[in-house]
Design an enzyme around this catalytic site. Structure first.
Site, short mmCIF file in Angstrom:
data_model
loop_
_atom_site.label_atom_id
_atom_site.label_comp_id
_atom_site.label_asym_id
_atom_site.label_seq_id
_atom_site.Cartn_x
_atom_site.Cartn_y
_atom_site.Cartn_z
N ILE A 65 0.84 -1.21 0.00
CA ILE A 65 0.00 0.00 0.00
C ILE A 65 0.88 1.26 0.00
O ILE A 65 0.55 2.26 -0.66
CB ILE A 65 -0.98 -0.03 1.19
CG1 ILE A 65 -1.78 -1.35 1.15
CG2 ILE A 65 -1.93 1.16 1.15
CD1 ILE A 65 -2.54 -1.66 2.42
N TYR A 68 -1.66 -9.13 15.94
CA TYR A 68 -1.54 -8.12 14.88
C TYR A 68 -2.53 -6.98 15.13
O TYR A 68 -2.15 -5.81 15.21
CB TYR A 68 -1.79 -8.77 13.51
CG TYR A 68 -2.06 -7.76 12.43
CD1 TYR A 68 -1.11 -6.80 12.10
CD2 TYR A 68 -3.29 -7.74 11.74
CE1 TYR A 68 -1.36 -5.85 11.12
CE2 TYR A 68 -3.55 -6.81 10.77
CZ TYR A 68 -2.58 -5.86 10.47
OH TYR A 68 -2.85 -4.91 9.51
N HIS A 105 -2.69 -14.04 0.99
CA HIS A 105 -3.93 -13.33 0.70
C HIS A 105 -4.67 -13.96 -0.49
O HIS A 105 -4.06 -14.44 -1.43
CB HIS A 105 -3.66 -11.85 0.44
CG HIS A 105 -3.17 -11.16 1.67
ND1 HIS A 105 -1.87 -10.75 1.82
CD2 HIS A 105 -3.81 -10.86 2.83
CE1 HIS A 105 -1.73 -10.20 3.03
NE2 HIS A 105 -2.89 -10.26 3.65
N ARG A 164 -9.74 -21.45 8.64
CA ARG A 164 -8.49 -20.88 9.14
C ARG A 164 -8.79 -20.26 10.51
O ARG A 164 -9.72 -19.46 10.61
CB ARG A 164 -8.00 -19.82 8.14
CG ARG A 164 -6.59 -19.34 8.37
CD ARG A 164 -6.10 -18.47 7.23
NE ARG A 164 -6.85 -17.22 7.09
CZ ARG A 164 -6.56 -16.26 6.22
NH1 ARG A 164 -5.57 -16.43 5.37
NH2 ARG A 164 -7.27 -15.17 6.17
N1 UDP Z 1 -8.86 -17.45 2.00
C1 UDP Z 1 -9.06 -18.72 1.44
N2 UDP Z 1 -7.98 -19.31 0.84
C2 UDP Z 1 -6.74 -18.75 0.77
C3 UDP Z 1 -6.57 -17.46 1.33
C4 UDP Z 1 -7.64 -16.86 1.95
O1 UDP Z 1 -10.15 -19.27 1.49
O2 UDP Z 1 -5.81 -19.36 0.24
C5 UDP Z 1 -10.01 -16.78 2.63
C6 UDP Z 1 -9.77 -16.42 4.08
O3 UDP Z 1 -10.13 -17.48 4.93
C7 UDP Z 1 -10.67 -15.19 4.24
C8 UDP Z 1 -10.67 -14.55 2.85
O4 UDP Z 1 -10.21 -15.58 1.95
O5 UDP Z 1 -11.99 -15.60 4.52
C9 UDP Z 1 -9.74 -13.36 2.75
O6 UDP Z 1 -8.49 -13.74 3.27
P1 UDP Z 1 -7.19 -12.84 3.16
O7 UDP Z 1 -6.05 -13.60 3.81
O8 UDP Z 1 -7.00 -12.40 1.76
O9 UDP Z 1 -7.54 -11.55 4.02
P2 UDP Z 1 -8.02 -11.38 5.55
O10 UDP Z 1 -9.52 -11.23 5.49
O11 UDP Z 1 -7.56 -12.56 6.33
O12 UDP Z 1 -7.35 -10.10 5.97
#
Ligand code: UDP
Length: 323
Positions: free
Chosen positions: A12, A141, A187, A276
C-alpha cells in the site's frame, strides 16, 4: 508537501507514494526492505534504508529531512504469524511506532496518517462495522495496531499532533506499476491469480460451512488506488480521528474465485480446506464517515475492476518483483 512514507516499498505504501508524486508532493521513503521491494519504490522518491526498531536511525532520518507529515505503513501484517510469534508484532509494530513518534516530536513533524485495520475490531457485534464498534482484537496483529491508535489519541490530545488512523478492510488490486507480492503469499486474490497463471495447482477455500449464503467467508475488498486516495485526502483535510476504509460490499471467497474465472478465462481449480483459525465469517465496512469528512469517493468499488487490475499486474509480473 514533503511527506515521509515509512514502508514505501510495501504494497500500500508503494502505491500511495506513486500517487503523492503524481500530485506533485515530495516523498521520502523510509523502509528496511525486509518484506518490501526496492523495485516497488517509485524512482522519483528518495529512499532511506532503515529500520524503525533503530531509534537513532529514524531520529536522524526525520531530523535530516524535516517533512511536513508522516504516512506510516511499515509494519508486519500477517494474522497467522502474529499468533505464532506475537513478540515480533509488539517489537516491530509497537516499538517501531514509539520510536517514530518520538522522532517526530524531536523533528517538529506534527501530522501523521497511520495504517490501521479492521482487525482492531475482532469479532464484530454488528455488520456493517462502524467506527463506534467496540475494538476487541482477536490476534496480536490487531492488538499491536490498536495500541498504536491509543498512543495516537494521546499525542493528539497532549501534543496537538494531527493524527488520522485509517482502518483498512481487504486491500486488493494493483496499479499498472505496483501490485501485491508477499513471500509467502497468504492473501486470497494474489493466490487466486497465481492459480490462474498456473503457478499453483489450486486454491484452498478455508471453510465452506460458515453461516453465509454460500458457506464461505465474506470480505469487503477495496482497491489500493482508492486506499491511496484516502491517505491523500486525510493528509490534505484538517481532521484527526479514525476512519474505516471499505466499499460496504461483501463478497464471498467463492464469488472472488468466480469473478477471477470470468476475468482471466482460466478454470482456477478449488479444493475445500478446513477453516483458518480466527477468520470472522463477515467483515464489511460502514465507511460513510470517510466519505463525509474526507470527501473520499472510491473509484473502483466493483470487485471485477479490482480483480482485473490484479490480473493485469500479475500477468506483467508473473514472478512478482523478483523478475
Ligand atoms: N482465504 C481462502 N484461501 C486462501 C486465502 C484466503 O479461502 O488461500 C479466505 C480467508 O479465509 C478469508 C478470505 O479468503 O476468509 C480473505 O483472506 P485474506 O487472507 O485475503 O484476508 P483477511 O480477510 O484474512 O485479511
Amino acid at each position: 508537501m514533503k511527506v515521509f512514507v515509512t514502508g514505501g516499498a510495501g504494497y500500500i505504501g508503494s502505491v500511495t507514494t506513486e500517487r503523492l508524486l503524481d500530485e506533485g508532493d515530495e516523498v521520502v521513503v523510509f523502509d528496511n526492505l525486509e518484506r518490501g521491494h526496492r523495485q516497488a519504490v517509485d524512482p522519483r522518491a528518495t529512499l532511506i534504508e532503515g529500520d524503525l526498531r533503530d531509534a537513532s536511525r529514524i531520529c536522524r532520518a526525520l531530523r535530516d529531512t524535516r517533512p511536513d507529515a508522516v504516512m506510516h505503513f511499515a509494519a508486519y501484517a500477517l494474522v497467522g504469524e502474529s499468533m505464532d510469534r506475537p513478540e515480533l508484532y509488539f517489537d516491530n509494530n509497537v516499538v517501531g511506532f514509539v520510536n517514530l513518534t518520538q522522532a517526530m516530536l524531536r523533528a517538529d513533524t506534527n501530522a501523521i496518517v497511520f495504517s490501521s485495520t479492521c482487525a482492531t475490531y475482532g469479532q464484530p457485534e454488528r455488520v456493517p462495522i462502524s467506527e463506534e464498534e467496540p475494538q476487541r482484537p482477536a490476534n496480536p496483529y490487531g492488538e499491536s495496531k490498536l495500541m498504536c491508535e491509543k498512543m495516537l489519541f494521546w499525542h493528539q490530545r497532549l501534543h496537538g499532533m494531527r493524527t488520522v488512523a485509517l482502518r483498512y478492510f481487504n486491500a486488493a488490486g494493483a496499479t499498472a506499476k505496483y501490485g501485491e507480492d508477499h513471500e509467502p503469499e497468504t492473501h486470497l486474490i494474489p493466490i487466486v491469480m497465481q492459480a490462474a497463471l498456473g503457478r499453483r495447482p489450486s486454491v484452498s477455500v478455508f471453510g465452506e460451512d460458515y453461516d453465509t449464503p454460500d458457506g464461505t467467508c465474506i470480505r469487503d475488498y477495496i482497491h489500493i488506488a482508492d486506499l491511496a486516495q484516502a491517505h491523500i485526502r486525510a493528509l490534505r483535510a484538517n481532521v484527526s480521528g479514525a476512519f474505516n476504509l471499505g466499499n460496504g460490499n461483501g463478497y464471498s471467497v467463492r464469488e472472488v474465485v468466480e469473478t477471477a474465472r470470468a476475468v482471466t478465462g482460466k478454470p482456477i481449480p478449488v479444493e475445500t480446506a478446513p477453516r483458518r483459525p480466527g477468520d470472522p465469517p463477515r467483515l464489511i465496512a460502514a465507511a460513510e464517515k470517510a466519505r463525509r469528512e474526507l470527501g473520499w469517493q472510491p473509484a473502483f468499488p466493483d470487485l471485477r475492476a479490482i480483480v482485473e487490475s490484479a490480473w493485469n499486474w500479475h500477468c506483467a509480473h508473473p514472478d512478482g518483483y523478483a523478475a
